[in-house]
Design an enzyme around this catalytic site. Sequence first.
Site, PDB file in Angstrom:
ATOM      1  CG  ASN B  79      -1.751  -1.259   1.316  1.00 30.64           C
ATOM      2  OD1 ASN B  79      -1.449  -2.120   2.143  1.00 30.64           O
ATOM      3  ND2 ASN B  79      -2.712  -1.399   0.423  1.00 30.64           N
ATOM      4  CB  ILE B  86       0.425   6.256   2.634  1.00 32.33           C
ATOM      5  CG1 ILE B  86       1.848   6.523   3.108  1.00 32.33           C
ATOM      6  CG2 ILE B  86      -0.236   5.186   3.483  1.00 32.33           C
ATOM      7  CD1 ILE B  86       1.928   7.334   4.373  1.00 32.33           C
ATOM      8  CB  CYS B  87      -2.967   3.069  -0.840  1.00 32.91           C
ATOM      9  SG  CYS B  87      -4.666   2.735  -1.301  1.00 32.91           S
ATOM     10  CG  LEU B  88      -4.551   5.013   5.801  1.00 30.38           C
ATOM     11  CD1 LEU B  88      -4.778   3.525   6.066  1.00 30.38           C
ATOM     12  CD2 LEU B  88      -3.538   5.565   6.801  1.00 30.38           C
ATOM     13  CE  LYS B  92      -4.972   8.294  -1.555  1.00 26.27           C
ATOM     14  NZ  LYS B  92      -4.315   7.107  -0.935  1.00 26.27           N
TER      15      LYS B  92
END
Lengths: 496, 152
Positions: B79, B86-88, B92
């Site tokens: 992620n 960061i994919c969180l 978002k």
Amino acid sequence: MEVPIETLIIDQELIKELQCGICLQLLNTPRQCQNGHLFDLSCITTSLKKNKQCPICRCSLSSKELSRSLFVEKHIRNLKVYCKYHYKKGEPLVMVPTTEKSISSSSSSSLGSFHDDENWIIDDGGCDHISTFENLETHQNSCEFGFDQCKYSSNNSSSNNKNNNNNNNNNSNSINDNGNANANANGNSSGSNSGIINNNNNNENEKENDECGMIRKKDLENHYVNCPFRPTLCKYCEKQFCFKLIDDHIENCDMKPQTCDLCLVSIIKKDMESHLSDSCPSKLIDCPYSHFGCSSKFTRDNLNNHLENQTAMSQHLKFLLLQQTKKEEDFVKELEEKEDKIRRLEEALLASNGHRIEWKIKNVSKQRSDKYTQSESFIINGFTFFLALFWDGDTSESTGFVSTYLFLETSKAPKGKALFLHYFIEFQNQRDRNQSIQKEFDVLFPIKGGQGWGDRKAIKYTSLEKDGFIKDDTLIIRSDILVKKNLWSIDVAPQR
Amino acid sequence: MNSLPKRIIKETQRLMSEPAPGIVATPATDNLRYFKVTITGPAESPFEKGFFHLELFLTDEYPMSPPKVRFLTKIYHPNIDKLGRICLDILKDKWSPALQIRTVLLSIQALLSAPNPDDPLANDVAEHWKSNEKDAIKKAREWTELYAASSE
């Protein structure tokens, strides 16, 4: 800067329940979602514009669904708080994070720090009154631990002073406490392991003595008794000074008595100079006759003794006499010089503007028998004049005298003109020039109702004969004539 | 700096005085909205014993908008991409103003314990994780030793 409301709350744990979930401040206008999550109205309104959810439970929420909580409002109103005079501004804190040793020990150098300016600490001399949040303002307005400006010190206090006022107060003992003590007092770091470093800005005492700063209301009365700026009267001049300057003033006060070094009498400072120059009996002075040559010196109280002393007195008279004689000589000399100067000036004037007539009368004995002798005529500024003698006077009254005149030929006198003459006629003594007879006149020609002007009784004929005026049967008459003024009377120019 | 919202001051004070275990966040002296962050790799994860440096920036809209966070230390994680992004979800669309720096960093710490290859940012790493998790974890551990050994 004001003490933040959160700092005033006694039970700090309560804040966590009564703070806005967004701004983390004590709730001002509490609003809740259907699940009871609390926010300040302004914060949740902003948030709902972006996202119609409760920021905490994410339940669907709109402005209309927000509700008040009377319980929370009452709870906040009844919060137990200290007043702002319970606290004072502490030194700014520098906070450095500390956590597990594995990180902090090896990486502390690369970590930053947080400079906390708003460090409020408990003021040991402050107010300990506890009120409800609702009544806080009422209490603070009347709190006798509040501060007032000392009425004696300067009014133009700098803006810094308000923040530093505790430093100036006599209870500033906690300023130099170490950082941990401050932090514990503040209740911020209870049970934590944060390192708090006291920031040593030793700027207190720098503006010392300029003013008293702010004084607690309850201490004002006591302060005014001891205030270094309280008005104090100088016991000598009775003018008013502030207390801290009074010693300096007294040192230099004009009205302060001083002991005269010479006569040991007490004299007011401003009069000391005139005392020494005019009246101190022990002052050594010169004899008043020192200008005339007396070189005696004595103390003032001996002046009369000296003046009354016979020897000194005759000495003084001698000095005076000498002085007087010299003055007279100088005066005579000066007078002679002046006369000499006048004579030279007169001659210079005559030379430029005057006429000197010398009339030699030969055969006096023969001329005399004619009773009347007239000179040749001469012209001055267009006027024709001649001198004349009446050997035995011109009237019965002047018989025995020689009469002498300066005559104007009126028939030849220019029209509309007049001459103001200063002249004298001199019978020259040919034996001794200094015995010459001189007659002086100031006359305006033409003369009204006459032709000439002179002296009817210029000299007795007998004197003329026997005193050396006639030599070789010749008499010399000299006349110096000075034109003092030309007078013109003029008419309208004739028309063409 | 004077206009710094009280909330940020309050968060910073608490981060400093009561740091979350395994997380250090310090504001830059010249910009109190920029934080240097170090997260210790969680125990029993391939990132154990690693020191992961991140940067965190609070925009002017914060807390109405999420902070911007990025890994500075290279990390092998499905992620997190090679630029550190960061994919969180909470960074978002799932951001909420009730979240704080502390909660964001705790979420990132949790993401290290529980990689989610089904919502990948780095596709190749996610593929590796799904096809051969054992090998991927081995590689992640190698990277941790290689890039995250030092706390500096």
